[in-house]
Write an enzyme that holds these catalytic residues in place. Structure first.
Site, PDB file in Angstrom:
ATOM      1  N   CYS A 113       0.799  -1.244   0.000  1.00 35.28           N
ATOM      2  CA  CYS A 113       0.000   0.000   0.000  1.00 35.28           C
ATOM      3  C   CYS A 113       0.824   1.283   0.000  1.00 35.28           C
ATOM      4  O   CYS A 113       0.290   2.355  -0.275  1.00 35.28           O
ATOM      5  CB  CYS A 113      -0.940   0.001   1.187  1.00 35.28           C
ATOM      6  N   HIS A 241      -2.870   6.819   2.633  1.00 32.60           N
ATOM      7  CA  HIS A 241      -3.395   5.549   2.125  1.00 32.60           C
ATOM      8  C   HIS A 241      -4.826   5.373   2.626  1.00 32.60           C
ATOM      9  O   HIS A 241      -5.152   5.685   3.777  1.00 32.60           O
ATOM     10  CB  HIS A 241      -2.504   4.400   2.600  1.00 32.60           C
ATOM     11  N   ASN A 272     -10.301   0.060  -0.356  1.00 32.93           N
ATOM     12  CA  ASN A 272      -8.845   0.109  -0.210  1.00 32.93           C
ATOM     13  C   ASN A 272      -8.231  -0.484  -1.483  1.00 32.93           C
ATOM     14  O   ASN A 272      -8.379  -1.683  -1.730  1.00 32.93           O
ATOM     15  CB  ASN A 272      -8.464  -0.702   1.038  1.00 32.93           C
TER      16      ASN A 272
HETATM   17  O1  UT7 Z   1      -4.133  -1.460   3.463  1.00 30.99           O
HETATM   18  C1  UT7 Z   1      -3.389  -2.354   4.186  1.00 30.99           C
HETATM   19  C2  UT7 Z   1      -3.339  -2.003   5.609  1.00 30.99           C
HETATM   20  N1  UT7 Z   1      -4.511  -2.495   6.256  1.00 30.99           N
HETATM   21  C3  UT7 Z   1      -5.138  -1.745   7.122  1.00 30.99           C
HETATM   22  O2  UT7 Z   1      -4.758  -0.617   7.381  1.00 30.99           O
HETATM   23  C4  UT7 Z   1      -6.287  -2.370   7.895  1.00 30.99           C
HETATM   24  C5  UT7 Z   1      -6.231  -1.984   9.352  1.00 30.99           C
HETATM   25  N2  UT7 Z   1      -7.297  -2.605  10.146  1.00 30.99           N
HETATM   26  C6  UT7 Z   1      -8.570  -2.159  10.090  1.00 30.99           C
HETATM   27  O3  UT7 Z   1      -8.888  -1.234   9.384  1.00 30.99           O
HETATM   28  C7  UT7 Z   1      -9.575  -2.836  11.003  1.00 30.99           C
HETATM   29  O4  UT7 Z   1      -8.906  -3.638  11.930  1.00 30.99           O
HETATM   30  C8  UT7 Z   1     -10.620  -3.698  10.232  1.00 30.99           C
HETATM   31  C9  UT7 Z   1     -11.535  -2.801   9.441  1.00 30.99           C
HETATM   32  C10 UT7 Z   1      -9.916  -4.669   9.311  1.00 30.99           C
HETATM   33  C11 UT7 Z   1     -11.493  -4.484  11.242  1.00 30.99           C
HETATM   34  O5  UT7 Z   1     -12.098  -3.576  12.142  1.00 30.99           O
HETATM   35  P1  UT7 Z   1     -12.024  -3.847  13.716  1.00 30.99           P
HETATM   36  O6  UT7 Z   1     -12.744  -2.733  14.362  1.00 30.99           O
HETATM   37  O7  UT7 Z   1     -10.578  -4.043  14.066  1.00 30.99           O
HETATM   38  O8  UT7 Z   1     -12.873  -5.153  13.853  1.00 30.99           O
HETATM   39  P2  UT7 Z   1     -12.429  -6.560  14.483  1.00 30.99           P
HETATM   40  O9  UT7 Z   1     -11.550  -7.305  13.553  1.00 30.99           O
HETATM   41  O10 UT7 Z   1     -11.954  -6.342  15.883  1.00 30.99           O
HETATM   42  O11 UT7 Z   1     -13.820  -7.306  14.549  1.00 30.99           O
HETATM   43  C12 UT7 Z   1     -14.868  -6.837  15.437  1.00 30.99           C
HETATM   44  C13 UT7 Z   1     -16.068  -7.731  15.265  1.00 30.99           C
HETATM   45  C14 UT7 Z   1     -15.755  -9.222  15.357  1.00 30.99           C
HETATM   46  O12 UT7 Z   1     -16.862  -9.867  15.967  1.00 30.99           O
HETATM   47  P3  UT7 Z   1     -16.861 -10.253  17.528  1.00 30.99           P
HETATM   48  O13 UT7 Z   1     -15.691 -11.186  17.694  1.00 30.99           O
HETATM   49  O14 UT7 Z   1     -16.676  -8.969  18.265  1.00 30.99           O
HETATM   50  O15 UT7 Z   1     -18.188 -10.878  17.721  1.00 30.99           O
HETATM   51  C15 UT7 Z   1     -15.679  -9.652  13.923  1.00 30.99           C
HETATM   52  O16 UT7 Z   1     -15.965 -11.017  13.740  1.00 30.99           O
HETATM   53  O17 UT7 Z   1     -16.631  -7.537  13.961  1.00 30.99           O
HETATM   54  C16 UT7 Z   1     -16.747  -8.792  13.298  1.00 30.99           C
HETATM   55  N3  UT7 Z   1     -16.558  -8.564  11.861  1.00 30.99           N
HETATM   56  C17 UT7 Z   1     -17.547  -8.210  11.043  1.00 30.99           C
HETATM   57  N4  UT7 Z   1     -18.867  -7.981  11.264  1.00 30.99           N
HETATM   58  C18 UT7 Z   1     -19.621  -7.627  10.219  1.00 30.99           C
HETATM   59  C19 UT7 Z   1     -15.400  -8.657  11.157  1.00 30.99           C
HETATM   60  N5  UT7 Z   1     -15.643  -8.364   9.868  1.00 30.99           N
HETATM   61  C20 UT7 Z   1     -16.969  -8.081   9.789  1.00 30.99           C
HETATM   62  C21 UT7 Z   1     -17.808  -7.715   8.732  1.00 30.99           C
HETATM   63  N6  UT7 Z   1     -19.112  -7.486   8.977  1.00 30.99           N
HETATM   64  N7  UT7 Z   1     -17.342  -7.557   7.465  1.00 30.99           N
END
Ligand code: UT7
Length: 316
Positions: A113, A241, A272
Site C-alpha cells: 500500500c 493511504h 482500499n
Molecule cells: O491497506 C493495508 C493495511 N490495512 C489496514 O490498514 C487495515 C487496518 N485494520 C482495520 O482497518 C480494522 O482492523 C478492520 C476494518 C480490518 C477491522 O475492524 P475492527 O474494528 O478491528 O474489527 P475486528 O476485527 O476487531 O472485529 C470486530 C467484530 C468481530 O466480531 P466479535 O468477535 O466482536 O463478535 C468480527 O468477527 O466484527 C466482526 N466482523 C464483522 N462484522 C460484520 C469482522 N468483519 C466483519 C464484517 N461485517 N465484514
C-alpha cells in the site's frame, strides 16, 4: 543532474462495476452499518476483464494526455503493484508498449500500500541523478483476484483501480514539486499482512495493523513534512493511504491538521486499492479542482511489509 522533479499531470482509472455494501451482505455475513462505521467504505469498484496492466495503462494514458508530453518523451515507467498475477513481462513494460514509449527503464515495485510513494521517491531520485528526465509512476491493483469472497473480515475492504503521475525534471530556477521521501518499514511485524503462496488470498491481523497505523505512523508523516520544510499548518491537502477512515482521522488528529486542510477520503467510494489508493485519490482531488495548483500536499502510504513512505508534493 537537476535540482529536482515535479508532477505535471495525473490520471486515474476505475472499473465500471460498482459493488455496494448491500451487495456484499448477500454473499457474506455483514451489513452496511458495520462496514461504514468500522471502515468507512460505502462501495468499491471491481474489475471484470481488466488486468492490472490494462488499468495501469488507462490511468497512464490520461496522465500523459494532460501532461503536454508525448510518449516519445518518457524514459522511465514504474508500476507499484502487489496484485499482478503475471510475473514476466512486468507490468511496466506492458504499459510502455501500449503507450508507445520507446526503450524506457521499466520496472515494477512491490511495497504493497505504500508503493506509490516509494515509486515517486525512486523516480525523483532518478531524475535528480540524471538517470531520467520524464517518468511515469503508476499505482495499479486488482485486489479482487486475491480476495477470499467467503471471508467477511477481508472481502469488504478492497477494490480495484489505478492512478498515474507524469513526473518531469524541474527547470533551472523552478521550484521543485516532489519533496524528499521519508520511507521505512517495520519488517518484524511483516507477517501481520500476507499475500503468500501460489494461489494467495489477502490475510491480515486487522487489529494489529490498525494499532500500528494509529499509534506509530504520525511521527513519520511529520518527518516527511520536516524534510520538505513545510509546517502542518501550511499544507493544503493530506492524501493518506485509503484503508480506514478511523485510521485517517487518527493520523489527522496527531498531525494537528486544521479544518481547512482537504483530507482525501476516496475509500468511501473506492475501497482500499493498496498502491493505487493515493494516486487515485490525488488525481480525483485535482480533477475536481479541490486543491489549487502549486499548493503543498502531504502524501503518506502505509501497509503490507509493514512499509510506509510519504513526501510533500506541489499540486500540478
Ligand atoms: O491497506 C493495508 C493495511 N490495512 C489496514 O490498514 C487495515 C487496518 N485494520 C482495520 O482497518 C480494522 O482492523 C478492520 C476494518 C480490518 C477491522 O475492524 P475492527 O474494528 O478491528 O474489527 P475486528 O476485527 O476487531 O472485529 C470486530 C467484530 C468481530 O466480531 P466479535 O468477535 O466482536 O463478535 C468480527 O468477527 O466484527 C466482526 N466482523 C464483522 N462484522 C460484520 C469482522 N468483519 C466483519 C464484517 N461485517 N465484514
Amino acid at each position: 543532474m537537476t535540482a529536482g522533479s515535479r508532477i505535471v499531470a495525473m490520471g486515474h482509472y476505475q472499473p465500471s462495476r460498482v459493488v455496494t455494501n448491500n451487495d456484499l451482505a448477500e454473499i457474506v455475513d455483514t451489513n452496511d452499518e458495520w462496514i461504514r462505521s468500522r471502515v468507512g467504505i460505502a462501495e468499491r469498484r471491481v474489475a471484470d476483464s481488466e488486468s492490472v496492466a490494462d488499468m495501469a495503462t488507462f490511468a497512464a494514458e490520461k496522465a500523459l494526455a494532460s501532461s503536454g508530453l508525448a510518449a516519445a518523451d518518457i524514459d522511465m515507467v514504474v508500476v507499484a503493484t502487489c496484485s499482478s498475477i503475471d510475473r514476466c513481462p512486468n507490468v511496466a513494460t506492458r504499459v510502455a508498449a501500449r503507450l508507445g514509449v520507446n526503450a524506457p527503464a521499466a520496472f515494477d515495485l512491490n511495497t504493497a500500500c505504500s508503493g506509490f510513494s516509494y515509486g515517486l521517491g525512486t523516480v525523483d531520485h532518478a531524475i535528480r541523478a540524471g538517470a531520467s528526465r520524464n517518468a511515469i509512476v503508476i499505482g495499479a491493483e486488482k485486489l479482487s483476484d486475491l480476495t477470499d469472497w467467503t471471508d467477511r473480515s477481508t472481502a469488504v475492504l478492497f477494490g480495484d483501480g489505478a492512478g498515474a503521475a507524469v513526473v518531469t525534471a524541474a527547470a533551472e530556477g523552478e521550484q521543485t514539486g516532489v519533496g524528499p521521501v521519508l520511507w521505512g518499514s517495520a519488517p518484524d511485524k511483516g507477517d501481520v499482512l500476507r499475500i503468500e503462496g501460489r494461489q494467495p488470498y489477502i490475510q491480515q491481523e486487522g487489529q494489529i495493523v490498525f494499532r500500528w497505523a494509529t499509534t506509530e505512523l504520525a511521527p513519520f508523516a511529520l518527518q516527511a513534512l520536516e524534510r520538505a520544510g513545510v509546517r502542518p499548518d501550511e499544507i493544503a491537502a493530506f492524501v493518506p493511504h485509503q484503508a480506514n477512515t478511523r485510521i485517517i482521522d487518527g493520523i489527522v488528529k496527531r498531525l494537528g491538521l486544521g479544518p481547512d486542510v482537504v483530507v482525501a477520503k476516496d475509500l468511501v467510494e473506492s475501497g482500499n486499492t493498496s498502491a493505487a489508493s493515493i494516486p487515485l485519490a490525488l488525481s480525483k482531488l485535482i480533477e475536481r479542482r479541490e486543491v489549487p495548483s502549486g499548493a503543498p500536499v502531504l502524501l503518506f502510504g502505509f501497509g503490507g511489509g509493514l512499509t510506509y513512505a510519504g513526501q510533500v508534493i506541489r499540486c500540478p
